[in-house]
Design an enzyme around this catalytic site. Sequence first.
Site, PDB file in Angstrom:
ATOM      1  N   ARG A  89     -44.816 -30.652 -27.314  1.00 40.94           N
ATOM      2  CA  ARG A  89     -43.615 -29.944 -27.379  1.00 40.94           C
ATOM      3  C   ARG A  89     -43.667 -28.451 -28.076  1.00 40.94           C
ATOM      4  NH1 ARG A  89     -38.792 -32.273 -26.227  1.00 40.94           N
ATOM      5  NH2 ARG A  89     -37.657 -31.332 -27.967  1.00 40.94           N
ATOM      6  N   ARG A 149     -49.755 -20.826 -31.080  1.00 43.81           N
ATOM      7  CA  ARG A 149     -50.225 -19.287 -30.951  1.00 43.81           C
ATOM      8  C   ARG A 149     -50.998 -18.650 -31.818  1.00 43.81           C
ATOM      9  NH1 ARG A 149     -44.286 -18.812 -30.966  1.00 43.81           N
ATOM     10  NH2 ARG A 149     -43.415 -19.749 -28.747  1.00 43.81           N
ATOM     11  N   ARG A 164     -35.472 -44.036 -31.915  1.00 48.29           N
ATOM     12  CA  ARG A 164     -35.170 -43.417 -33.245  1.00 48.29           C
ATOM     13  C   ARG A 164     -33.917 -42.896 -33.157  1.00 48.29           C
ATOM     14  NH1 ARG A 164     -38.245 -44.909 -37.228  1.00 48.29           N
ATOM     15  NH2 ARG A 164     -37.953 -43.047 -38.261  1.00 48.29           N
ATOM     16  N   ARG A 223     -35.705 -32.556 -41.947  1.00 46.83           N
ATOM     17  CA  ARG A 223     -35.371 -30.999 -42.211  1.00 46.83           C
ATOM     18  C   ARG A 223     -33.989 -30.839 -42.392  1.00 46.83           C
ATOM     19  NH1 ARG A 223     -35.750 -30.563 -35.351  1.00 46.83           N
ATOM     20  NH2 ARG A 223     -34.676 -32.551 -34.728  1.00 46.83           N
ATOM     21  N   GLU A 231     -31.437 -34.107 -42.655  1.00 39.58           N
ATOM     22  CA  GLU A 231     -31.683 -34.928 -41.370  1.00 39.58           C
ATOM     23  C   GLU A 231     -32.614 -35.978 -41.773  1.00 39.58           C
ATOM     24  OE1 GLU A 231     -32.198 -33.029 -37.671  1.00 39.58           O
ATOM     25  OE2 GLU A 231     -33.655 -34.734 -36.899  1.00 39.58           O
ATOM     26  N   TYR A 255     -37.938 -38.118 -23.160  1.00 37.94           N
ATOM     27  CA  TYR A 255     -37.352 -37.133 -24.195  1.00 37.94           C
ATOM     28  C   TYR A 255     -36.984 -35.902 -23.413  1.00 37.94           C
ATOM     29  CZ  TYR A 255     -38.522 -35.042 -28.856  1.00 37.94           C
ATOM     30  OH  TYR A 255     -38.599 -34.472 -30.144  1.00 37.94           O
ATOM     31  N   ASP A 297     -34.994 -32.510 -22.785  1.00 40.51           N
ATOM     32  CA  ASP A 297     -34.324 -31.449 -23.446  1.00 40.51           C
ATOM     33  C   ASP A 297     -33.051 -31.449 -22.494  1.00 40.51           C
ATOM     34  OD1 ASP A 297     -35.762 -30.978 -25.508  1.00 40.51           O
ATOM     35  OD2 ASP A 297     -37.145 -29.619 -24.408  1.00 40.51           O
TER      36      ASP A 297
HETATM   37  N1  UDP Z   1     -43.337 -31.927 -35.738  1.00 42.44           N
HETATM   38  C1  UDP Z   1     -44.180 -32.182 -36.924  1.00 42.44           C
HETATM   39  N2  UDP Z   1     -43.997 -31.123 -37.736  1.00 42.44           N
HETATM   40  C2  UDP Z   1     -42.773 -30.255 -37.379  1.00 42.44           C
HETATM   41  C3  UDP Z   1     -42.363 -30.129 -36.311  1.00 42.44           C
HETATM   42  C4  UDP Z   1     -42.549 -31.123 -35.435  1.00 42.44           C
HETATM   43  O1  UDP Z   1     -44.962 -33.049 -36.891  1.00 42.44           O
HETATM   44  O2  UDP Z   1     -42.941 -29.284 -38.521  1.00 42.44           O
HETATM   45  C5  UDP Z   1     -43.879 -32.850 -34.514  1.00 42.44           C
HETATM   46  C6  UDP Z   1     -42.810 -34.308 -34.678  1.00 42.44           C
HETATM   47  O3  UDP Z   1     -43.274 -35.238 -34.387  1.00 42.44           O
HETATM   48  C7  UDP Z   1     -41.594 -34.050 -33.822  1.00 42.44           C
HETATM   49  C8  UDP Z   1     -42.525 -33.488 -32.578  1.00 42.44           C
HETATM   50  O4  UDP Z   1     -43.501 -32.536 -33.150  1.00 42.44           O
HETATM   51  O5  UDP Z   1     -41.086 -35.198 -33.332  1.00 42.44           O
HETATM   52  C9  UDP Z   1     -41.734 -32.377 -31.700  1.00 42.44           C
HETATM   53  O6  UDP Z   1     -40.906 -31.504 -32.301  1.00 42.44           O
HETATM   54  P1  UDP Z   1     -39.514 -30.995 -31.850  1.00 42.44           P
HETATM   55  O7  UDP Z   1     -39.266 -29.848 -32.975  1.00 42.44           O
HETATM   56  O8  UDP Z   1     -39.573 -30.500 -30.450  1.00 42.44           O
HETATM   57  O9  UDP Z   1     -38.654 -32.153 -32.201  1.00 42.44           O
HETATM   58  P2  UDP Z   1     -36.975 -32.305 -32.039  1.00 42.44           P
HETATM   59  O10 UDP Z   1     -36.241 -30.945 -32.218  1.00 42.44           O
HETATM   60  O11 UDP Z   1     -36.849 -32.738 -30.442  1.00 42.44           O
HETATM   61  O12 UDP Z   1     -36.490 -33.292 -32.885  1.00 42.44           O
END
Ligand code: UDP
Length: 388
Positions: A174, A178, A257, A288, A313, A361, A363
């Site tokens: 996801r 880069r 979850r 976060r 969160e 999952y 979006d």
């Molecule tokens: N992830 C991580 N560290 C980060 C951000 C994301 O390990 O700083 C991993 C984590 O397992 C997460 C996944 O990447 O569930 C997908 O991140 P995304 O930001 O897409 O999650 P969402 O916003 O859908 O919760």
Amino acid sequence: MTDLLIVGSGLFGLTMAREAAEAGAKVTIIDRRDHLGGNAWSEPDPETGIEVHKYGAHLFHTSNERVWEYVNRFTSFTPYVHHVYTTVNGVVYPMPVNLGTINQFFQAAYSPDEARALIASQAADIDPTHVDDNFRTKGISLVGKPLFEAFFEGYTSKQWQTDPEELPASIVTRLPVRYTYDNRYFNDTYEGLPTDGYAAWLTRMSDHPNITVHLDTDFFDPESEFSKSRTVGNLPVVYTGPIDEYFDYREGDLGWRTIDLELEVKPTGDSQGCPVMNYGDRNVPYTRIHEFRHFHPERAETYPKDKTVIAREYSRFAKRGEEPYYPINAAADRKRLKTYHELAATEPNVLFGGRLGTYKYLDMHMAIASALSRFNNVVAPFLSGETK
Ligand code: UDP
């Protein structure tokens, strides 16, 4: 009179309802919550007026022209572009992993080619034939072991509480990686936030003479006019709730979850300087912090100068009846899902859709795209057959 019942008013359900209504069908949408829109719903915080995403931050992005045109029928979008930072071991880095993250982490000034070579050497342990096996192999192959341990291992252990070898590789892909200093969170062509908020957008989608919405109405309440027992078999149904709940969990529970958001109004005009700060360390209990004012910089003049709303969160396993957010999709879940799909095939007048109904999952833009195509391919032919 109802031609089609839609259970759940998230983006899949709303899109399906709107399409069917525009095709001339009388549509009833039910939702057990007291508002529509599913987890995309947002509301102004009563104390500050700052728009709070009630179920965690929802950022709209898509590269699908059809979806972008479709959503623009109901709302305009701000030029918001999502950026995320992450705090690891007391230092703030840009996310997703980019050349800035790599150089800051290694205290270096690598060129793109040098950084690529370094990361490849740090991923050398991963057998190339097993890269796509799971979250861990994929993650290390993308960013190398040191960055994986710093930025993914701790965050993921909090977010999923599941061994990364059990999680699918698709969760880590996801995020882009880069070898430039571009730290946009998404790669999509179109991005933005609904100018007057999610509530206005979602309400406009349901605003059609052929659509009736019943809130606080539970499909599983036998007393309800639109209960499962009263409707299935008598009406075509689009069901967007959890697929395991539909079948009364008879093949076992699918793993989900959920999140808890701890809201706080802070006495400052800016708490963290960015919309989302991730926390990669295991010893920080939350994954976060969202600071909602940063999602709408264009509203700076109307938002208070001395107050801000943040949400910490926390992630945990969802028990039955709690709000499911993220399908875990471990091997045991995939096996159960297969059986639920077989059961779903025995319900010819029920279409299972959306994140909960498909255990995917999705979006927001994917839920909309899926509803548009399944309306055309499945529901429209079915409804026109019914009315012939
Ligand atoms: N992830 C991580 N560290 C980060 C951000 C994301 O390990 O700083 C991993 C984590 O397992 C997460 C996944 O990447 O569930 C997908 O991140 P995304 O930001 O897409 O999650 P969402 O916003 O859908 O919760």
